[in-house]
Structures are given as C-alpha cells and as structure tokens.
Design an enzyme around this catalytic site. Structure first.
Site: not given
Length: 794
Positions: A93, A105, A139-140, A166, A242
């Site tokens: 993603h 990510d 995706e998030e 991922e 993140h």
C-alpha cells in the site's frame, strides 16, 4: 532505493489527499509505463486504475463497520503473451497514516514491487501464470482498498495465492508471521525459494490470537476473497513505526535488497508452479514452520508434528515411569518424591511471578512506568534479576530446610525429572489444543532427555564433575539457543508495542510477565544445579544487589522513558484533535456546544512527562464523559475507546474552529416500515475522513442498515461505529438505518453523532493547535488535526 526516495519525498499520503490520490498515483503510473516500455516480448503488461466504493464489517478493534467511496488502487498484471488463467497476487500500500512519510509502512514494499515488476518483465522467459501487482491506496484506513479490489475487480477471480508486504517496524529482516489458512504448499514454496528465510509459526499464533493491536490486508484476502497467502512484515525498530521518523534514510539498502531477493524468488517460484493452478487440491492441512537462526527454515505438516509430539511425550512418560518403578518396592515413595519436586518447582514459579509482578505494579504506581523503553537492559536488570533471585531463593530454602538430609545427586535427579514432566505435560496439552507452537516443547523434551541419558553413567559414578556439566550443557544447547533467538524476536516486536498500547494496559506488568516466563523456561533444566552445587549464596547476593540498585535508580527517575536521539529516536506518541462539538436535542436545537483540544497519550504514562513542558495540560482538564452521547461524545477516529481511560485524556479549552469545508448532515426522509420499524434515510457530505456513531435509546433496537452486509455490528460498550473515507470527487454519502421501537419515546429512538476529521490541507491545523504542537518537547511525536463533532437525536 530510488523508487523509495521519490515516493516518500511526496510527503504524508493520507487517503483523499492530493498527495495520495494524485501525486503518488501519477508517480507509480510513470514508473509502471516506463517498465512496460522496456519489457520483453515474452510478457504482456496491463495496467488498471480502480476506484471502488463499498462497505464491510470487521471484528478488529472490538468490531466496527467500514464504508469507502472512490478510493484508489493501481493494479498491474504481468502475464504471458497468450494470457494466463491463474494468477498470484503481490500486495503493498502506498498510502500512509497522517503526518508521517510512511517509508517502511509501506512505501519500501511498493518500491520493492516496482523493482520486481521491472526484473520479471525484462526476463526472456515467459511465466506460466500471471503475477498481479496491487499498489493499494487505502490500507491505513483499515484495509479498505484491498477489500475494494478482492471483492470487485475482475482480475481478482483469477488469484489463487497472494503475498502481502507489510511493516510493524522500520527495516531489518522481513518476518513471515502469517500463512494459509491451511494450504501448506505455500509455506513449502517459501522454504524452497526464499534466499534469506525468516519465518515463525509462533509469531503467527501470537498475531492471530489478537493480543497485538494490529491487522493487515491478509485478513481481507483470507476472509472476503477466500484466498490463501503469505504475510510478511519488517519488525525491526518498531519505536518509530507510524511516526515522522519513518523516513527512507533509516531503511538500510541491505534490508531492501534482502526483501527483494526473497519476494522475487518466491513470486517467481509460485508463478511457475503447477500447484498454483491446482491449489484447491493441496489446500488441506496446517504446517509447522520455523527458521534456524535465519539460515534456513524447517517446515513439516502439522499432522506429522502431532504424531511426533505425542510419540515424544510418550517416550518421556515411559522414561519417568521406569524411574519411578526402580525398584518396585519404592514406587510409591519415588512417586511421592517426584511430585514433591514437581510441586516445589511450580511453587517457585508462582512465587517468582507474583513477586516480580508486585515490583512491576509498584513501579507503575509511583509513576516510573516504561523506564526501560529507551534502555532495554534496565528491564533485564530489574525484572530478570528479580526473577532469577526469587527462583534461587525458593529452592535454596527448600534445600536447606526441607531436603536438609537428602543426597544431592538424588535431589538433582528429582528436579530434572520434575522439569521433564512439566515439559512433557505441556507438550501433550498444547498438541491437543492444536497449537503448532508445541514444537518448542518437543525441543525441551528431546534434547534434555538425550543429554540426561548421555551423562547418566558419568553422573551416577562420579557426581557433578566438570565433564558431566560440559556434556549436560552441550546436550541442552539446542533448545537454549533457539529459545534465546525466539526471545529476541518476541522482545523486538513487543517492546515498541508497549509505547502505543493505550492507557489501560500496564506495560511494566506485561514486560515483567514476559521476562518471568522466559526466565522460568530457561531455568527449567538448571534448577537441579541449585541442589547439586554446595552453595548459591554468592549468586543470590549478586542478583539481589543488581536488582536493588536498579530499582533505586528506576525510582529516582534516572532512566527517562523516551529519547530524541537523532540516530535512534524512541518518541512518546501524543494525538491532539482541535475539536468543536455541538449537541442537538430532538427538535434540532443546539443545547450544548464547546470547543477544545482533545489530547490522548498513547501509553500508560498519559501526559505526566509533558506537563512540566506545557503546564496548562494537567489533571484539572480531564476529559468529561457525555453520558447521553455514544462514545462519551468524543470524536474517536477509530473505536479504540476501550484502550484509553477518560482519566488519562485531556480537553484543553480552545476557540471554536470553522472549517472551510464543513460537514453537512441531513435527514432526507423517515419511513414507517413493517413490524414497528422506522427507516431513517441520511445524506452526508464532508472531508475524506468521517466517523459515524449510533446509539439506539432504551427500548429501541438497530435492526438493520444499508452498511456492510446489512447486519449492524456493535463495538465494545454497545454503541455502533462506522468508519468512512473517500478519495477525490466523491458524491455525498447516502445511507439508512432501520430501528424497531414498540412504542413512542418522548426522548427519541436513537442518537446519531458524526465527526469530521481534517487530516490535510488548510483545515488541518488551527493556529492554536499549531502553537501548542510547537511547545511539545522533541522526544514526542505529536500528531494533530482538526475535527468537528455533531450529535443529533431522532
């Protein structure tokens, strides 16, 4: 690396933002077109831009319903010139969470996939099956784009297996932590093809137990597409996952190369495998798999593992039975002696666990939680030494007062047998439960038993000689080495998670419990040495001294939990939402309104460390709960309320905000349906991210709605949560809810609240929010945005 650098240079790629929907998509298309131009005649490259709209319910985070509109997928199919009936999917993603560059990510995975597409397309040899590369753009937003693809795209029907790329950390090795369901041939494909394998069925069973607050697209392909697959994730340095520190320069080129080598090899193997076309023939059965120090992977069918486990346990029980029955005249006494040793071992474990957990709770109560977050050695010196010291103390006292006249060799034998019995029982129980991780117990039965048999003659004739000790330790070396390796992986994953696990969980208790369990496992076949050696007093004093000194230092606050070190940051996560709230009554009148900055610390410490830097954020501004409103009248972006206590979040009064693109929430119609039901039809327009909260009043029930599969799914606490997002140029959101009520209610049937979240653009941060964020210390990652909250009663 060029792909990675260019993709992350775009900046945060939040769903609905021009960065995600235009710049990232255009960059991907440019690269794909360039690759297509250079591909050989053996291949056919097809590209499709999908913008799906859909809805589904999921039991992640306590359960909620998701709705998406016009989000973006970039899909590429590489197939032989004459086409292919079957395909393998590779998924990444390109979107990121707000305010982060999302290098690991998941931009790095998309960069790897572009390079793999480039490599495969230039090969002169055609593939047997198609490879579909899905660059998914949402995706998030809790797995929306993968759902849109697997349930709506025409190419999805041809997919027989998938690889999902991922991240739960930044770089390092990529761990295979989920496979299947069933389809053991997929694991075998990874075992055969991967050049640098790193895989663990233990990680799979931990992840699928739900104790890690995360999920991946793997779930969507498994549950909605009914396709088997392999889930890989980078797990190193989860401290900056993140956050704004997730930048491309922190991902080593070696890490990218390693991932590329593995994924290219596995994709190529699957795309040329006869089993892919006949995958339904090989779908049954689970598989036990684990890597040996990252060198190679052992994998075998779970049914074979079950047979091996039961045979191993039976041999161990046979050995113990033979020991008890020698001589038969002393069988009862021998059995009593064995169970006494077994009882003492279990008592020592319970005493150790209780003692260490008391220390962990004490540390948490005095406000020194997470002292080890930036200094992992502190947890070992504090909880590891306490666990080892307590174990030794219990057995030392037992040796001195309970076994004072017994032969040391007999004692050593008894406690070895007690540990063997514990591991044999654990092996039988875990195997009966169907856990593939039972192979660990097999290691702890087979190798120590072999070591015991090898050293029996030496021990019985000469006692505890140096030769005996060396032979014994060599015999148990394999399970000890593997357990240390596995422990490193577990701590690598779990320690950073404690910094984002909410305010409900005491992280010190979790980590202390893990350390105690690992200490008990590693000491299980060393307890007998406490009875074999003359004295353990020096060891006990040393361990106790280290523990006491560490505890004093922790209590003094010398170990600050967080770090702003540029090379290795370990920040505290804080989320701030500048919120304007309005509460309407049944007639549509505003009965209450307020505005403030709602602050959540993502770990157990709350904001105790921030108050000295920002004094107005203190215990006098605790967030009040609006009891009559769903989710306490607070604008949760996701239903994670159960992870945060209201006493550990704050509401700082601030001026009202006036977004340039305000939300519009309209009741279009109210229809009387059969069976005393009322259908309310709504229209909503607003920013790319909105949250809908529904609470039926007492006596009413939410029977059905137009979302998901039509069956409402309640979140923890009984309210209903709907997560909404859209890409560019989405039409207004239309939905209906149907409620049953046996009689009229003066206070209405249902409360609906809608929160609008502004994650990008001119409405994202108010001047007050920006000024507050600048005052936060540099060891925090403070993510802020503006939002509005409106409650209506119908």
């Amino acid at each position: 690396r060029g792909y990675l650098d260019n993709l992350t240079a775009i900046g945060p790629r939040t769903v609905g933002s021009p960065a995600n929907e235009v710049l990232a998509v255009n960059y991907l298309l440019e690269q794909i077109r360039a690759i297509e131009r250079e591909s050989t005649d053996a291949h056919k490259v097809s590209v499709d831009i999908q913008r799906p709209t859909g809805s589904f319910s999921i039991d992640f985070l306590g359960g909620f319903t998701s709705y998406y509109a016009n989000i973006t997928n970039v899909v590429v199919k590489l197939e032989p010139r004459n086409g292919a009936e079957h395909a393998v999917l590779s998924n990444c993603h390109f979107d990121s969470v707000p305010n982060t560059p999302g290098a690991s990510d998941d931009a790095v995975s998309c960069a790897v996939m572009l390079e793999i597409l480039n490599t495969l397309s230039k090969s002169p040899e055609p593939l047997q099956h198609a490879v579909i590369f899905l660059f998914n753009g949402a995706e998030e937003n809790i797995l929306q784009a993968s759902h849109g693809f697997i349930t709506q795209h025409e190419w999805a029907k041809s997919i027989r297996a998938f690889i999902n790329l991922e991240a739960a950390g930044v770089g390092g090795k990529e761990l295979v932590f989920q496979t299947g369901p069933e389809n053991p041939w997929l694991v075998q494909a990874y075992v055969v093809a991967a050049k640098h394998p790193f895989a663990s069925v233990v990680a799979q069973e931990i992840f699928q137990s739900g104790i890690i607050p995360a999920d991946t697209d793997f779930r969507i392909y498994r549950d909605f597409g009914h396709v088997p697959g392999i889930d890989l994730a980078f797990i190193e340095n989860g401290y900056i996952y993140h956050t704004k520190y997730d930048t491309s320069d922190r991902i080593l080129t070696d890490s990218i190369q390693r991932a590329g080598d593995n994924i290219l090899a596995v994709l190529k193997y699957l795309a040329t495998s006869d089993k892919l076309a006949k995958s339904f023939e090989y779908r049954h059965g689970n598989v036990v798999f684990f890597d040996i120090l990252g060198l190679f992977v052992l994998a075998y069918p779970a049914r074979v593992g079950t047979i091996m486990n039961y045979i191993t346990a039976a041999i161990a029980f046979l050995y113990l039975s033979k020991k008890v029955l020698q001589p038969k005249t002393r069988a009862v006494q021998n059995l009593k002696t064995l169970f006494t040793a077994l009882g003492l071992t279990l008592i020592s474990w319970v005493c150790t666990l209780v003692t260490v957990l008391i220390v962990a709770v004490f540390v948490s109560i005095i406000g020194r939680s997470l002292s080890w977050y930036s200094h992992f050695y502190v947890s070992v010196f504090l909880y590891g030494t306490a666990a080892a010291a307590k174990l030794i103390l219990v057995h030392m006292l037992a040796k001195k007062f309970f076994y004072k006249n017994m032969n040391e060799q007999c004692l050593g034998d008894n406690f070895f047998d007690a540990s063997l019995m514990i591991w044999s029982v654990a092996l039988a129980v875990l195997t009966q439960m169907g856990l593939c991780s039972a192979f660990i117990c097999t290691l702890w039965v087979v190798f120590p038993l072999l070591a015991k048999l090898m050293t029996h003659k030496e021990f019985s004739q000469k006692g505890t000689t140096l030769k005996f000790v060396m032979m014994y330790m060599l015999g148990v070396f394999v399970p000890y080495l593997y357990m240390m390796y596995l422990s490193w992986t577990v701590f690598e994953m779990f320690t950073p998670i404690m910094g984002r696990s909410g305010t409900e969980i005491l992280p010190d208790v979790v980590l202390a419990g893990l350390i105690v369990v690992i200490t008990m496992i590693l000491s299980s076949y060393l307890i007998n040495f406490i009875y074999l050696v003359k004295s353990t007093k020096t060891t006990l004093i040393t361990l106790t001294t280290v523990f006491v000194v560490t505890l004093i230092l922790v209590c003094s606050g010398i170990f600050f939990p967080y770090s702003s070190d540029a090379a290795n940051p370990k920040p505290k996560r804080v989320f701030l939402q500048h919120t304007s709230r309005r509460f309407h009554d049944l007639d549509g009148n505003v009965v209450k309104s307020d505005s403030g900055i709602w602050i959540n610390g993502f770990d157990y410490n709350g904001i105790s460390h921030i108050t000295p830097h920002v004094p107005e954020i203190n215990d006098t501004i605790r967030t009040p709960c609006e009891e009559q409103a769903p989710f306490c009248g607070l604008p949760w972006i996701l239903p994670v309320h159960f992870m945060f206590r209201l006493v550990k979040n704050w509401y700082l009064p601030a001026p009202e905000i006036f977004p340039r693109s305000p939300i519009r929430f309209n009741l279009l119609s109210k229809e009387l349906m059969p069976w005393n039901s009322v259908r309310l039809n709504f229209e909503v327009s607003g920013p790319s991210h909105m949250s809908l909260y529904v609470r039926p009043h007492e006596g009413s029930a939410l029977s059905t709605w137009s979302l998901g599969d039509g069956t409402p799914v309640a979140s923890v606490g009984g309210d209903y949560f709907v997560f909404y997002s859209h890409g560019l140029q989405a039409t207004p959101w239309h939905f209906w809810v149907e409620l049953t009520a046996p009689e009229k209610h003066s206070d209405g049937m249902v409360s609906l609240a809608i929160a609008a979240h502004y994650f990008f653009g001119e409405d994202q941060k108010s001047p007050q929010l920006s000024a507050l964020l600048e005052r936060f210390p540099n060891w925090t990652f403070s993510s802020g945005w503006s939002c509005t909250y409106d409650l209506f009663v119908f």
